[in-house]
Design a protein around this motif. Structure first.
Motif, short mmCIF file in Angstrom:
data_model
loop_
_atom_site.label_atom_id
_atom_site.label_comp_id
_atom_site.label_asym_id
_atom_site.label_seq_id
_atom_site.Cartn_x
_atom_site.Cartn_y
_atom_site.Cartn_z
N SER A 17 0.83 -1.21 0.00
CA SER A 17 0.00 0.00 0.00
C SER A 17 0.87 1.26 0.00
N LEU A 18 1.99 1.21 0.73
CA LEU A 18 2.93 2.34 0.74
C LEU A 18 3.42 2.63 -0.67
N LEU A 19 3.82 1.57 -1.38
CA LEU A 19 4.31 1.72 -2.75
C LEU A 19 3.21 2.21 -3.68
N SER A 24 1.36 6.01 -7.37
CA SER A 24 0.17 6.62 -7.96
C SER A 24 0.27 8.15 -7.84
N ARG A 25 0.76 8.60 -6.69
CA ARG A 25 0.85 10.04 -6.44
C ARG A 25 1.75 10.74 -7.45
N LEU A 43 -5.22 2.17 1.04
CA LEU A 43 -4.89 3.02 -0.10
C LEU A 43 -5.41 4.42 0.20
N SER A 44 -4.64 5.42 -0.17
CA SER A 44 -5.04 6.79 0.16
C SER A 44 -6.21 7.23 -0.71
N GLY A 49 -5.30 4.36 -9.02
CA GLY A 49 -5.10 3.10 -9.74
C GLY A 49 -6.28 2.16 -9.63
N PHE A 50 -6.04 0.89 -10.04
CA PHE A 50 -7.08 -0.12 -9.97
C PHE A 50 -6.81 -1.12 -8.87
N ARG A 51 -7.90 -1.69 -8.36
CA ARG A 51 -7.81 -2.73 -7.33
C ARG A 51 -8.36 -4.02 -7.91
#
Lengths: 144, 144
Positions: A17-19, A24-25, A43-44, A49-51
């Motif tokens: 999730s960190l990555l 994405s940012r 996820l922030s 992105g996609f999940r």
């Protein structure tokens, strides 16, 4: 940045999730795969992105994530075996150019190396950092 | 090395045993504490330190490990809370000069910092290494 990369991340735990959030940012296209939908809560809100919910060891799931378009795959689940397997499939079947895997067991790093998979072993890295700290401690005491 | 250090390691998992073996090999006096005696199987045959079976959150166990004589304490269990608690006790009660703790949750690093405890977060380190790999990937493509 001129081009963004298409990046698939397996495992949405702390590392995944960190990555995903950071990549994405900065404008990359990110797909995160996890068996447990609740992990996506990390996820922030601005994750664009996609999940994908599912076992990354299943071909259908990897196809859903469009792995063949990926520039980079990160295998970052908590299971070394899963990471190794998915990394190999990404290399051999989907021809992903850059495949990285987290491996907890330092003794497995050599196996990955021989299979052409880049690894990051948090255990080894943490050990090196601890040992450096001891060395600097000793140097500070003038014992070195 | 002129003087060896007295080093107490909490947790004999992958990280703890790796550190214990390496530090013992170079001549330091090492004590390893773990609740699970079977984890000591990962210590190498030439490990010359001591093994203490017990909960490191109990004072009696820390006294048995002669923590007050320690130059360095590594809190390397798999539980951030245990690592934080033992690290604090080592600093405040046993006056150990150099206290380091592994912390898996990057969000806790700040708390540790404020308590004067040096931390190593394998999650953050692995994330940085992954991100560097992506950056070099992009640079190699001439997109950077």
């Amino acid at each position: 940045m001129k081009n963004s990369l298409y990046i698939v991340i397996i495992g949405c735990g702390r590392l995944g999730s960190l990555l995903a959030n950071q990549l994405s940012r900065v404008g990359h296209s990110v797909v995160v795969i996890d068996t447990d939908e609740s992990t996506f809560d990390d996820l922030s809100p601005d994750f664009s992105g996609f999940r994908v919910v599912g076992e990354a060891t299943r071909m259908a799931v990897l196809k859903e994530a469009k792995l063949k378009n990926a520039d980079v795959l990160f295998a970052a689940t908590h299971e070394d075996n899963v990471n190794l397997m998915v990394a190999q499939v990404a290399r051999k079947v989907f021809n992903v150019q850059h495949v990285l895997a987290r491996v907890f067991d330092p003794r497995r790093e050599q196996v990955y190396d021989q299979l052409g998979i880049e690894t990051i072993c948090p255990t080894s890295v943490a050990a090196e950092m601890f040992l450096l700290a001891v060395a600097s401690d000793r140097a500070a005491r003038g014992d070195a």
